[in-house]
Every structure is written in C-alpha cells, then in structure tokens.
Design a protein around this motif. Sequence first.
Motif, PDB file in Angstrom:
ATOM      1  N   LEU A 323      -1.876   9.772  10.777  1.00 49.69           N
ATOM      2  CA  LEU A 323      -2.838  10.282   9.799  1.00 49.69           C
ATOM      3  C   LEU A 323      -2.737  11.807   9.692  1.00 49.69           C
ATOM      4  O   LEU A 323      -2.784  12.368   8.595  1.00 49.69           O
ATOM      5  N   GLN A 324      -2.550  12.470  10.836  1.00 53.33           N
ATOM      6  CA  GLN A 324      -2.411  13.937  10.798  1.00 53.33           C
ATOM      7  C   GLN A 324      -1.112  14.345  10.091  1.00 53.33           C
ATOM      8  O   GLN A 324      -1.085  15.321   9.352  1.00 53.33           O
ATOM      9  N   VAL A 325      -0.053  13.583  10.368  1.00 49.34           N
ATOM     10  CA  VAL A 325       1.223  13.895   9.710  1.00 49.34           C
ATOM     11  C   VAL A 325       1.052  13.728   8.190  1.00 49.34           C
ATOM     12  O   VAL A 325       1.413  14.606   7.401  1.00 49.34           O
ATOM     13  N   ALA A 326       0.431  12.581   7.814  1.00 48.65           N
ATOM     14  CA  ALA A 326       0.232  12.313   6.378  1.00 48.65           C
ATOM     15  C   ALA A 326      -0.640  13.401   5.758  1.00 48.65           C
ATOM     16  O   ALA A 326      -0.365  13.875   4.646  1.00 48.65           O
ATOM     17  N   ALA A 327      -1.699  13.818   6.486  1.00 47.65           N
ATOM     18  CA  ALA A 327      -2.629  14.824   5.956  1.00 47.65           C
ATOM     19  C   ALA A 327      -1.881  16.103   5.593  1.00 47.65           C
ATOM     20  O   ALA A 327      -2.143  16.736   4.563  1.00 47.65           O
ATOM     21  N   GLU A 328      -0.922  16.462   6.451  1.00 47.46           N
ATOM     22  CA  GLU A 328      -0.144  17.678   6.205  1.00 47.46           C
ATOM     23  C   GLU A 328       0.678  17.531   4.912  1.00 47.46           C
ATOM     24  O   GLU A 328       0.794  18.470   4.120  1.00 47.46           O
ATOM     25  N   TYR A 329       1.219  16.345   4.709  1.00 47.71           N
ATOM     26  CA  TYR A 329       1.977  16.090   3.481  1.00 47.71           C
ATOM     27  C   TYR A 329       1.059  16.132   2.252  1.00 47.71           C
ATOM     28  O   TYR A 329       1.420  16.678   1.220  1.00 47.71           O
ATOM     29  N   PHE A 330      -0.126  15.522   2.378  1.00 46.88           N
ATOM     30  CA  PHE A 330      -1.050  15.543   1.227  1.00 46.88           C
ATOM     31  C   PHE A 330      -1.436  16.980   0.895  1.00 46.88           C
ATOM     32  O   PHE A 330      -1.465  17.368  -0.269  1.00 46.88           O
ATOM     33  N   ARG A 331      -1.713  17.752   1.968  1.00 46.01           N
ATOM     34  CA  ARG A 331      -2.097  19.155   1.722  1.00 46.01           C
ATOM     35  C   ARG A 331      -0.979  19.933   1.043  1.00 46.01           C
ATOM     36  O   ARG A 331      -1.207  20.883   0.332  1.00 46.01           O
ATOM     37  N   SER A 332       0.260  19.521   1.291  1.00 43.55           N
ATOM     38  CA  SER A 332       1.398  20.254   0.710  1.00 43.55           C
ATOM     39  C   SER A 332       1.734  19.791  -0.703  1.00 43.55           C
ATOM     40  O   SER A 332       2.663  20.308  -1.308  1.00 43.55           O
ATOM     41  N   GLY A 333       1.034  18.763  -1.201  1.00 40.25           N
ATOM     42  CA  GLY A 333       1.262  18.374  -2.600  1.00 40.25           C
ATOM     43  C   GLY A 333       1.654  16.927  -2.819  1.00 40.25           C
ATOM     44  O   GLY A 333       1.905  16.526  -3.953  1.00 40.25           O
ATOM     45  N   ALA A 334       1.721  16.120  -1.746  1.00 43.90           N
ATOM     46  CA  ALA A 334       2.086  14.706  -1.943  1.00 43.90           C
ATOM     47  C   ALA A 334       0.882  13.930  -2.462  1.00 43.90           C
ATOM     48  O   ALA A 334      -0.254  14.228  -2.110  1.00 43.90           O
ATOM     49  N   ASP A 335       1.151  12.932  -3.305  1.00 45.52           N
ATOM     50  CA  ASP A 335       0.087  12.043  -3.771  1.00 45.52           C
ATOM     51  C   ASP A 335       0.087  10.740  -2.988  1.00 45.52           C
ATOM     52  O   ASP A 335      -0.921  10.078  -2.876  1.00 45.52           O
ATOM     53  N   LYS A 336       1.275  10.358  -2.493  1.00 50.48           N
ATOM     54  CA  LYS A 336       1.370   9.121  -1.726  1.00 50.48           C
ATOM     55  C   LYS A 336       2.321   9.378  -0.570  1.00 50.48           C
ATOM     56  O   LYS A 336       3.228  10.209  -0.684  1.00 50.48           O
ATOM     57  N   VAL A 337       2.117   8.662   0.512  1.00 50.03           N
ATOM     58  CA  VAL A 337       3.106   8.702   1.588  1.00 50.03           C
ATOM     59  C   VAL A 337       3.737   7.324   1.703  1.00 50.03           C
ATOM     60  O   VAL A 337       3.085   6.311   1.433  1.00 50.03           O
ATOM     61  N   SER A 338       4.994   7.321   2.098  1.00 53.91           N
ATOM     62  CA  SER A 338       5.700   6.057   2.224  1.00 53.91           C
ATOM     63  C   SER A 338       6.073   5.856   3.689  1.00 53.91           C
ATOM     64  O   SER A 338       6.638   6.745   4.327  1.00 53.91           O
ATOM     65  N   ILE A 339       5.714   4.685   4.209  1.00 59.42           N
ATOM     66  CA  ILE A 339       5.963   4.394   5.626  1.00 59.42           C
ATOM     67  C   ILE A 339       7.052   3.330   5.708  1.00 59.42           C
ATOM     68  O   ILE A 339       6.934   2.271   5.077  1.00 59.42           O
ATOM     69  N   GLY A 340       8.111   3.621   6.451  1.00 55.81           N
ATOM     70  CA  GLY A 340       9.225   2.683   6.579  1.00 55.81           C
ATOM     71  C   GLY A 340       9.236   2.007   7.941  1.00 55.81           C
ATOM     72  O   GLY A 340       8.597   0.979   8.152  1.00 55.81           O
ATOM     73  N   SER A 341       9.923   2.633   8.887  1.00 57.91           N
ATOM     74  CA  SER A 341      10.113   2.020  10.210  1.00 57.91           C
ATOM     75  C   SER A 341       8.795   1.629  10.850  1.00 57.91           C
ATOM     76  O   SER A 341       8.640   0.519  11.388  1.00 57.91           O
ATOM     77  N   ASP A 342       7.832   2.531  10.814  1.00 58.91           N
ATOM     78  CA  ASP A 342       6.578   2.275  11.520  1.00 58.91           C
ATOM     79  C   ASP A 342       5.836   1.068  10.934  1.00 58.91           C
ATOM     80  O   ASP A 342       5.148   0.346  11.659  1.00 58.91           O
ATOM     81  N   ALA A 343       6.005   0.832   9.631  1.00 64.00           N
ATOM     82  CA  ALA A 343       5.317  -0.313   9.006  1.00 64.00           C
ATOM     83  C   ALA A 343       5.816  -1.617   9.618  1.00 64.00           C
ATOM     84  O   ALA A 343       5.049  -2.562   9.810  1.00 64.00           O
ATOM     85  N   VAL A 344       7.112  -1.662   9.932  1.00 60.83           N
ATOM     86  CA  VAL A 344       7.671  -2.885  10.530  1.00 60.83           C
ATOM     87  C   VAL A 344       7.057  -3.105  11.907  1.00 60.83           C
ATOM     88  O   VAL A 344       6.615  -4.219  12.241  1.00 60.83           O
ATOM     89  N   LEU A 345       6.970  -2.045  12.693  1.00 59.93           N
ATOM     90  CA  LEU A 345       6.410  -2.168  14.048  1.00 59.93           C
ATOM     91  C   LEU A 345       4.918  -2.520  13.979  1.00 59.93           C
ATOM     92  O   LEU A 345       4.430  -3.342  14.753  1.00 59.93           O
ATOM     93  N   ILE A 346       4.223  -1.933  13.031  1.00 57.50           N
ATOM     94  CA  ILE A 346       2.792  -2.224  12.872  1.00 57.50           C
ATOM     95  C   ILE A 346       2.601  -3.699  12.480  1.00 57.50           C
ATOM     96  O   ILE A 346       1.762  -4.405  13.044  1.00 57.50           O
ATOM     97  N   ALA A 347       3.426  -4.158  11.536  1.00 57.79           N
ATOM     98  CA  ALA A 347       3.290  -5.552  11.074  1.00 57.79           C
ATOM     99  C   ALA A 347       3.622  -6.520  12.206  1.00 57.79           C
ATOM    100  O   ALA A 347       2.945  -7.539  12.389  1.00 57.79           O
TER     101      ALA A 347
END
Length: 523
Positions: A323-347
Amino acid sequence: MITLLDYGAGNVRSVINALESLGETVKLVKTAEDILSAERLVFPGVGAFGSMMQVLHEKKYVGPLKKYLQSNRSFLGICLGLQALFENSEEAPGVQGLGFISGSVKRFSTHLSIPHIGWNGLNIKQSSRIFNKILSDEKFYFVHSYHVVPDDATVAMTTTNYGYEFVSSIQKGNIMASQFHPEKSGRAGLQILKNFLDTSSQKIKPLQISKTTKPAKRIIACLDVRSNDQGDLVVTKGDQYNVREKGAVRNLGRPVELAQRYYEEGADEITFLNIIGFRDFPLEDMPMLEVLKQTSKKVFVPLTIGGGIRDYTDKDGHYYTALQVAAEYFRSGADKVSIGSDAVLIAEEYLKSNIKTGKSAIEEIARVYGNQAVVISIDPRRVYVKSPNAVNHEVIETSDPGPEGEQYCWYQCTIKGGREGRDLDAITLAKACEELGAGEILLNCIDRDGTNQGFDLELIKAVKNAVSIPVIASSGAGCVEHFLEVFSETNVEAALAAGIFHRQEVPITKVKDYLKTKMEVRP
Ligand code: 1PR
C-alpha cells in the motif's frame, strides 16, 4: 488562483497538473479557513464514499464545505466530489453526505462490467458555458461503480448511457460537478476545465437534444521499462518476454517521450510496466517515479504503473507495505497500479481457505484507493494436455492443437516476468483477484507476446467469461484487423499493444481510423 481540496486519497496530482497546464496557480486546502476564503474551489474526490466523509469530518471540513456551497461561489466536483454533494450512498449505508443536492448515490445494476471504466459520451441536458468548443461526439473518461440519482431531475447537466441512462454531471447555480474526469479526458477534458475557469464566458445552448451514448473500446499503449546495461531507463520490448537481442536489452526509446507521442496519437490510456520491478525495491528506483511525474504533466489520459508492487523490507530493515509503495506511485501521478507476481502469491494463499484477511495488497489498495485503482497483470503460458481431466485446473478445448496433437490446454500463471511457473491457472487467478477486490484484469499471454500473430482469443474469452470486471486483452497485436478481431469475438473492453506502436509499424491513429466505422472508439 484556484483552491483545490485534497483530502489525501488518490491522484489529485493529475488535476493539479491539468490546471497548471492551463496557466492556473493552484492553492491546496490546508485548513477549514482555506475553504471558507476560497473564490473558486475544485474538489476531486477519489476512493470510497465512507472513508472520504470520515476524513472530511476528521479535518472539520464538512461545515465549511456546506457553507461554501450555500454561498453559490464557483465549485467543480469531480467523481467522488460529485457524489459527496448528495445525501447518502449505497456504498456506505448510514453515512451522510454533504446533502447539498437531495438524492442518493446508487451502485450500477447492469449486465455490463462494473466498474464502468473508460470513455463515454454526454447527453447535454442544461446549457452551460462548460460545453463551449466541445464537439458533440467527444468522449470523456469515467471510472466508477456508483452513480448519482438526484430527486430533482432538472439539476442534471448531462446524462450518459451505461446499461441505462444515468446522471453524469450536475449544475445548480455556480456549483458544477461531473462523474467523469476532465483531467483525464485529453483535449476535451482540458477544454471543460478551461471553460470552468473562464467565469466571464456566456452560456451556450445545448449541443445535443437527446442521444444514446455508448462506451468506447479502449486502445492502450504499453511501455515495458527497465534499465539497460548502461544504466539508462529505456522502453524495451520482448519476444515472448525475452527483451535481449544479441545479448543487449532492446532500446526502443525514452519512456516520457514515447508516452507523450502515444497520447498525442490518441492512446486512450498509457501503461508503464517496470519489468524488473520484482527484483528491486521500486521506491529505490526513483527514475520510475520521476517518469510518472514527468509524464503526468504532459499526458492527460489515465496512467497505470506496474512492477514490484508488494510488501518489501529494504536493506536497512525498514518494512514497507504494498500500500505504501502504491501510495508513492499515486502521489507521482498514477491512476491505477498493476500487480503481477504478488497477485499470484496472494491468490494462492487465499484459495487455500477462501477466507479474505483484508490484509493482502489487493484488498488494502482497493479499500483505500477504490477497486478501479487495482489492475491485475496476468502473465500466463499455454500448457497442452491430452484430456480435460488431466490436471486440476481450468482446461479449455483448443482449435490450435499442441505439438503432439493435444486438443486441450490450460494457462499456467507465471511470476517474475515469466521466469517461474506456478500451480495456478489464469482463469482461477482472475476470479480470485476479482473476489479480493481487483477492478480490472490486464491479460497478457507469453506465447503471443511480441509475435504479431494476433491476440489469443481462446484465453481471452475464457477469462472474460469468468469475471465481471473489465478485461484488457494484451499480447500479439500485429495489425489493425487484430483489434477488430479481439473486439468482435470477445467482450473485452480494451486492447493493449506495445511492439507495433514502438516500431511505428501501426500507429494508434491508424487503429482508431480503422475501427471507427465498425464500433465505438474515442475520436
Ligand atoms: O510481477 O508485479 O513485478 O510486475 C511486473 C510486470 O512486468 C508484469 O505486469 C509483467 O507482465 C511485466 N513483465 C515482466 N517481464 C516482462 C518481459 O517482457 N520480460 N513484460 C514483462 C510484459 C507484456 C505486455 C506487453 C504485451 C504486448 N509485457 O504488457 O506489452 O505483451 O506486447 P506486443 O503488443 O508487442 O505483443 P510484477
């Protein structure tokens, strides 16, 4: 000087960038007094209704906001900033909104994918200076699962169709608010902002009496980014995920320049994938944040960033959540974040018990920034089998048989840029991530990536039919006909390509020109 209310969630950077690109000086609200003394106020709400109202209460902004609205000074609400004006929302039962407009906010109930993500048109219901120089076929960027329902229909400034007609903006005196994002709607959106700022201009007549708007199929340009062996951040492109040619990383250009070119050519969204993000800690990879900051100053369509979004402990032992990593991206101008590897492990973890902990990166980012802000990037590879029961996975019958004539296959999820196969199939992954709160699927295909042979329609159909969130088809586009094929033969909302755009074989303008007589696309 224009005052902007940032209550701390989501990408307000884009609104600031858009206003600054029009020559405005933006003052951020720091105290309740700033709201009371503002002459023009912009409220770009992002995230969820309940948490937004909670923050507004904590900061003691609710009273001043109500006063400001009653004074009929110039106001522009965007997205949740529109919904906040109403009395309540189905998203947060029991939570009161600002109640400036009587009515409520309801969840979409349609067979179409929810969230409603993408470009759609406007039926103009009230004359307003805000539509000055806006063409009638212009489209605007929407991203929401809820829409407003005013008790008094005359406050509607525009409506839009998504399964049915809903109110997409309102106007009451000098208070205007839109469900769409002008700051992400390219040239037309900037014109709307310009018209809002120009309080001296005359009202104009409605441009359209009545029309059924249609959501447009989106064309997305993808930039796979990494450092080359000289340490420069470059856009690269692989063949089936191998980005090296004669040992060196292919260099197809600079990320910010290419993104800007694609924006100007009509890309509906830009996606950056930091393809070696799984190796390093992305917050140490400041160039990527800088790329986003620079791009969001020049590119006014949605920006997605992926690569390395996961929990991380740095070399000094500091622990960072995804969430902190994503927050930094949102603050820098991202509208969405895309999760790859971690989504597989989470699922994988979730599927062991089917119990949601609320703590996974998908759940946490969706809770704070909204489901629409979480994209799952899937990197599957085809595995042929002889019978539908050969493996404990979702197996499909294929019209493209395997090397030994196999009639069936499943799509194995991979992590770390295709380097590691997992015991999970793409269809099950997509369903699990939707259950956890993801808002969109970016469906790659390693077998087709960089081949120019067209999208893997069998994979795309199977995943799209398994979920109700939007799906972006990716990998294999080689010509304009491939876009028509994927949109006519599957129900995907968007198609993404990389190689043909980077190598200038098929410019985005050509894709749009080809599709525009055959389906709804943004002009
Ligand atoms: O796993 O969360 O760190 O995210 C890493 C991200 O980087 C993932 O989204 C993954 O898809 C991506 N990625 C990792 N390695 C590669 C690679 O190419 N070696 N690129 C890679 C994936 C796939 C597409 C591509 C389309 C269209 N790129 O996005 O742009 O296949 O290409 P085409 O039109 O040229 O066929 P994490």
